[in-house]
Motif scaffolding. Structure first.
Motif, mmCIF file in Angstrom:
data_model
loop_
_atom_site.group_PDB
_atom_site.id
_atom_site.type_symbol
_atom_site.label_atom_id
_atom_site.label_comp_id
_atom_site.label_asym_id
_atom_site.label_seq_id
_atom_site.Cartn_x
_atom_site.Cartn_y
_atom_site.Cartn_z
ATOM 1 N N ARG A 1 0.835 -1.208 0.000
ATOM 2 C CA ARG A 1 0.000 0.000 0.000
ATOM 3 C C ARG A 1 0.869 1.257 0.000
ATOM 4 N NH1 ARG A 1 -5.613 -0.520 2.987
ATOM 5 N NH2 ARG A 1 -6.136 -2.686 2.560
ATOM 6 N N ARG A 2 1.917 1.249 0.804
ATOM 7 C CA ARG A 2 2.796 2.425 0.851
ATOM 8 C C ARG A 2 3.468 2.653 -0.499
ATOM 9 N NH1 ARG A 2 3.720 0.355 6.151
ATOM 10 N NH2 ARG A 2 5.547 -0.824 5.456
ATOM 11 N N ARG A 3 3.950 1.574 -1.124
ATOM 12 C CA ARG A 3 4.581 1.711 -2.441
ATOM 13 C C ARG A 3 3.571 2.176 -3.485
ATOM 14 N NH1 ARG A 3 6.900 -3.253 -0.779
ATOM 15 N NH2 ARG A 3 5.414 -4.400 -2.087
ATOM 16 N N ASN A 4 2.363 1.681 -3.373
ATOM 17 C CA ASN A 4 1.328 1.956 -4.372
ATOM 18 C C ASN A 4 0.989 3.443 -4.464
ATOM 19 O OD1 ASN A 4 -0.706 1.093 -6.276
ATOM 20 N ND2 ASN A 4 -2.228 1.371 -4.672
ATOM 21 N N VAL A 5 0.971 4.136 -3.322
ATOM 22 C CA VAL A 5 0.543 5.544 -3.321
ATOM 23 C C VAL A 5 1.705 6.523 -3.179
ATOM 24 C CG1 VAL A 5 -1.777 5.047 -2.468
ATOM 25 C CG2 VAL A 5 0.080 5.447 -0.835
ATOM 26 N N ARG A 6 2.932 6.006 -3.148
ATOM 27 C CA ARG A 6 4.081 6.911 -3.020
ATOM 28 C C ARG A 6 4.139 7.845 -4.235
ATOM 29 N NH1 ARG A 6 8.458 3.325 -2.262
ATOM 30 N NH2 ARG A 6 7.795 3.208 -0.076
ATOM 31 N N GLY A 7 4.094 9.139 -3.982
ATOM 32 C CA GLY A 7 4.140 10.116 -5.065
ATOM 33 C C GLY A 7 2.871 10.209 -5.888
#
Length: 243
Positions: free
Chosen positions: A186-192
Motif C-alpha cells: 500500500r505504501r509503495r502503491n501511493v508513493r508520489g
C-alpha cells in the motif's frame, strides 16, 4: 360550551385517515435492515444503538487504544506525517454495511447519514482552516461517476461551517485498489501519487477527509504532498478506522 383542547398532545388524530396512511407508507426506512426508521431517521433504533462510535485512540493514527494512552507504539517509533487523526467510528457493523453502499453503489443517502455522524463526532476537534477531500484519480472518477470522499466532505463542511478546498490536492497517478494490498505494498502503491497546488490563499491547517483509514498509507501520501506545498499542519478526519 367550547370543548377544551389539550395543547400538549394536540387534537385527536384519525390513524385510519389518508394522511396517516401515507405517512406510514413513505416513512423513512433503515438503510441497514429495512425496518422503519427511528424518529424519521434512516436508521432503526436497533441499528442506531449498534453504531460503533470511536473511543480512546492514538492521537496520530486513530487506532483504538486503552484509555489513557496518547500514542500507539508504531507512532512513537516512527511519527507519521499527520499531526492528528480522528475517526467517527471503528470499522464494524453497521458502518461496514453503509460505507460500501456509498463507495461502490452510489448510495448518497448512506453518505448523508455518515457525514452527519462525522459532524456530530468531530465537532469538538481542533478546527482546521479548511477541509480537503482525498481525491480520486480522474480515470477512476470517470468510471465511478462520483467521489465518495467529496460526498462526505461537502455536507460535513456545511454542517461545521468550514471552507471546502478541492483545489489543493489532486491525484496525479492512477493506482491499484488499496484493498487488495498488504501494508508495505500500500505504501509503495501511493508513493508520489498526489500533487498539491494552491489557486488561492494557502491555509495553515487543513484536515484531510476520507471514508476509511486502514494502514494510513493514502492519507500519509496526501499529507506529504500538502506539507511540500507549505501547509503547516495536516490532520486526518475519517468516517471509520479499521482497528
Amino acid at each position: 360550551m367550547t370543548q377544551a383542547v389539550n395543547l400538549t398532545t394536540g387534537p385527536p388524530v384519525d390513524e385510519r385517515g389518508p394522511r396517516c396512511w401515507l405517512r406510514r407508507l413513505f416513512a423513512a426506512r433503515c438503510l441497514v435492515c429495512g425496518e422503519r426508521g427511528d424518529d424519521g431517521r434512516a436508521l432503526c433504533a436497533a441499528c442506531a444503538a449498534a453504531l460503533p462510535w470511536a473511543g480512546p485512540a492514538c492521537a496520530r493514527c486513530a487506532v483504538p487504544l486503552p484509555a489513557g494512552d496518547a500514542l500507539c507504539g508504531a507512532c512513537l517509533r516512527r511519527p507519521p506525517p499527520l499531526d492528528a487523526a480522528h475517526a467517527a467510528f471503528v470499522y464494524g457493523f453497521p458502518v461496514d454495511r453503509l460505507l460500501p453502499r456509498l463507495k461502490f453503489h452510489r448510495d448518497l443517502a448512506a453518505g448523508a447519514l455518515l457525514s452527519a455522524s462525522m459532524a456530530r463526532a468531530l465537532a469538538s476537534r481542533p478546527r482546521p482552516d479548511a477541509l480537503v477531500p482525498v481525491p480520486l484519480h480522474p480515470a477512476r472518477l470517470r468510471t465511478r461517476g462520483y467521489d465518495q470522499a467529496l460526498e462526505l466532505t461537502r455536507p460535513l463542511a456545511r454542517a461545521l461551517g468550514l471552507p471546502l478546498r478541492t483545489d489543493l490536492l489532486r491525484r496525479r497517478r492512477a493506482t491499484a485498489p488499496q484493498s487488495r494490498l498488504d501494508a508495505p505494498a500500500r505504501r509503495r502503491n501511493v508513493r508520489g501519487a498526489f500533487a498539491a497546488t494552491a489557486r488561492g490563499p494557502l491555509p495553515a491547517h487543513v484536515a484531510l477527509v476520507d471514508d476509511v483509514m486502514t494502514t494510513g498509507a493514502t492519507l500519509h501520501a496526501a499529507a506529504l504532498a500538502l506539507r511540500r506545498l507549505g501547509v503547516a499542519r495536516v490532520d486526518a478526519w475519517v468516517c471509520a478506522r479499521v482497528p
